[in-house]
Design a protein around this motif. Structure first.
Motif, mmCIF file in Angstrom:
data_model
loop_
_atom_site.group_PDB
_atom_site.id
_atom_site.type_symbol
_atom_site.label_atom_id
_atom_site.label_comp_id
_atom_site.label_asym_id
_atom_site.label_seq_id
_atom_site.Cartn_x
_atom_site.Cartn_y
_atom_site.Cartn_z
ATOM 1 N N LYS A 161 8.597 -10.990 -13.921
ATOM 2 C CA LYS A 161 7.402 -10.096 -14.031
ATOM 3 C C LYS A 161 8.481 -8.445 -13.702
ATOM 4 O O LYS A 161 8.071 -7.460 -14.523
ATOM 5 N N LYS A 162 8.822 -8.726 -12.644
ATOM 6 C CA LYS A 162 9.188 -7.397 -12.060
ATOM 7 C C LYS A 162 10.469 -6.735 -12.920
ATOM 8 O O LYS A 162 10.606 -5.544 -13.063
ATOM 9 N N ARG A 163 11.224 -7.754 -13.281
ATOM 10 C CA ARG A 163 12.381 -7.232 -14.283
ATOM 11 C C ARG A 163 11.890 -6.686 -15.749
ATOM 12 O O ARG A 163 12.753 -6.038 -16.305
ATOM 13 N N GLY B 177 10.569 4.264 -5.104
ATOM 14 C CA GLY B 177 10.083 2.920 -5.375
ATOM 15 C C GLY B 177 9.032 2.478 -4.480
ATOM 16 O O GLY B 177 8.241 1.739 -4.536
ATOM 17 N N GLU B 178 8.865 3.270 -3.367
ATOM 18 C CA GLU B 178 7.879 3.045 -2.187
ATOM 19 C C GLU B 178 6.631 3.976 -2.135
ATOM 20 O O GLU B 178 6.039 4.011 -1.352
ATOM 21 N N SER B 179 6.813 5.006 -3.210
ATOM 22 C CA SER B 179 5.645 6.056 -3.003
ATOM 23 C C SER B 179 4.668 5.712 -4.445
ATOM 24 O O SER B 179 5.272 5.244 -5.513
ATOM 25 N N GLU C 254 -4.125 9.913 -3.865
ATOM 26 C CA GLU C 254 -3.697 8.877 -4.424
ATOM 27 C C GLU C 254 -4.777 8.085 -5.047
ATOM 28 O O GLU C 254 -5.855 7.979 -4.491
ATOM 29 N N MET C 255 -4.517 7.322 -6.218
ATOM 30 C CA MET C 255 -5.484 6.297 -6.623
ATOM 31 C C MET C 255 -4.580 4.905 -6.874
ATOM 32 O O MET C 255 -3.811 4.916 -7.712
ATOM 33 N N ASP C 256 -4.958 3.997 -5.869
ATOM 34 C CA ASP C 256 -3.971 3.123 -6.105
ATOM 35 C C ASP C 256 -4.679 1.710 -6.705
ATOM 36 O O ASP C 256 -3.798 0.602 -6.882
ATOM 37 N N PHE C 257 -5.794 1.857 -7.334
ATOM 38 C CA PHE C 257 -6.532 0.629 -8.062
ATOM 39 C C PHE C 257 -6.694 -0.578 -7.212
ATOM 40 O O PHE C 257 -6.711 -1.338 -7.874
ATOM 41 N N GLY C 258 -6.280 -0.517 -5.757
ATOM 42 C CA GLY C 258 -6.569 -1.755 -5.248
ATOM 43 C C GLY C 258 -5.013 -2.442 -5.242
ATOM 44 O O GLY C 258 -5.025 -3.680 -4.774
ATOM 45 N N LEU C 259 -3.985 -1.790 -5.650
ATOM 46 C CA LEU C 259 -2.709 -2.347 -5.685
ATOM 47 C C LEU C 259 -1.645 -1.776 -4.483
ATOM 48 O O LEU C 259 -1.741 -0.614 -4.381
ATOM 49 N N SER C 260 -1.056 -2.772 -4.080
ATOM 50 C CA SER C 260 -0.252 -2.488 -2.968
ATOM 51 C C SER C 260 1.053 -1.890 -3.538
ATOM 52 O O SER C 260 1.482 -2.239 -4.717
ATOM 53 N N ILE C 261 1.996 -1.321 -2.847
ATOM 54 C CA ILE C 261 3.278 -0.763 -3.542
ATOM 55 C C ILE C 261 4.048 -2.297 -3.770
ATOM 56 O O ILE C 261 4.829 -2.238 -4.592
ATOM 57 N N ARG C 262 4.097 -3.317 -2.989
ATOM 58 C CA ARG C 262 4.644 -4.550 -3.124
ATOM 59 C C ARG C 262 4.219 -4.926 -4.310
ATOM 60 O O ARG C 262 5.189 -5.350 -5.347
ATOM 61 N N GLU C 263 2.898 -5.042 -4.682
ATOM 62 C CA GLU C 263 2.442 -5.299 -6.099
ATOM 63 C C GLU C 263 2.985 -4.326 -7.319
ATOM 64 O O GLU C 263 3.469 -5.073 -8.325
#
Length: 178
Positions: free
Chosen positions: A25-27, A90-92, A155-164
């Motif tokens: 999925k990541k790729r 990729g971390e922001s 920011e609006m993260d929609f409940g998603l972490s950077i990792r997700e």
């Protein structure tokens, strides 16, 4: 004992399948290339609602590529300047089109990051009035962070972490704007 080994084997197999699925999925999930449409709509509402209170703001940054993020990260480290970020590409949330930065715009078109200024003369900090509007629109404010305070950041993260997000999760494009 045979049942235990079978269950252990299945658990290991499921874990491997899960990790392969995450990596696939990541790729195969493209990175965003612009501000998320809901964030963009709320950005525009923020500018409008601030203006209605006699406060002019300018969006100083929104979507930022990982390469742009890396250049900012180098500032104050391997390049001259003041440190302005603590995260690499990729971390922001900017890298996923889920964050904006703002500043106050003065009548002479100059821009300031003054948390105390009260140009609309109502006895309240214009900056904090903008933050209150942003929070009402669903933004989270970097000034509320426990560690590094990022006062211009929303920011609006929609409940998603950077990792997700890194692993290909994306917020829906169809949530209703307030």
């Amino acid at each position: 004992m045979k049942i235990f080994k079978s269950i252990l084997f299945l658990a290991i197999l499921a874990s491997i399948f899960y990790l392969i699925t995450l990596e696939w999925k990541k790729r195969n999930t493209p990175l965003p290339t612009e501000l998320h449409p809901i964030v963009a709509e709320n950005r525009d509402l923020l500018i409008q609602k601030a203006s209605e209170k006699g406060i002019n703001i300018v969006i100083t940054d929104d979507f930022r590529s990982a390469a742009e993020q890396d250049r900012l990260y180098e500032q104050g480290r391997s390049r001259e300047g003041t440190i302005v970020t603590h995260v690499e590409g990729g971390e922001s949330y900017h890298n996923y089109g889920l964050a904006i930065d703002f500043a106050l715009k003065l009548d002479d078109d100059s821009v300031v990051w003054d948390l105390e200024r009260d140009d609309n003369g109502n006895g309240q900090s214009d900056w904090m009035e903008v933050v209150a509007i942003a929070k009402d629109l669903g933004f989270e404010w970097g000034g509320d962070w426990a560690g590094f305070k990022d006062y211009p950041h929303l920011e609006m993260d929609f409940g998603l972490s950077i990792r997700e997000l890194r692993y290909g999760e994306r917020p829906p494009n169809n949530k209703k704007v307030q």
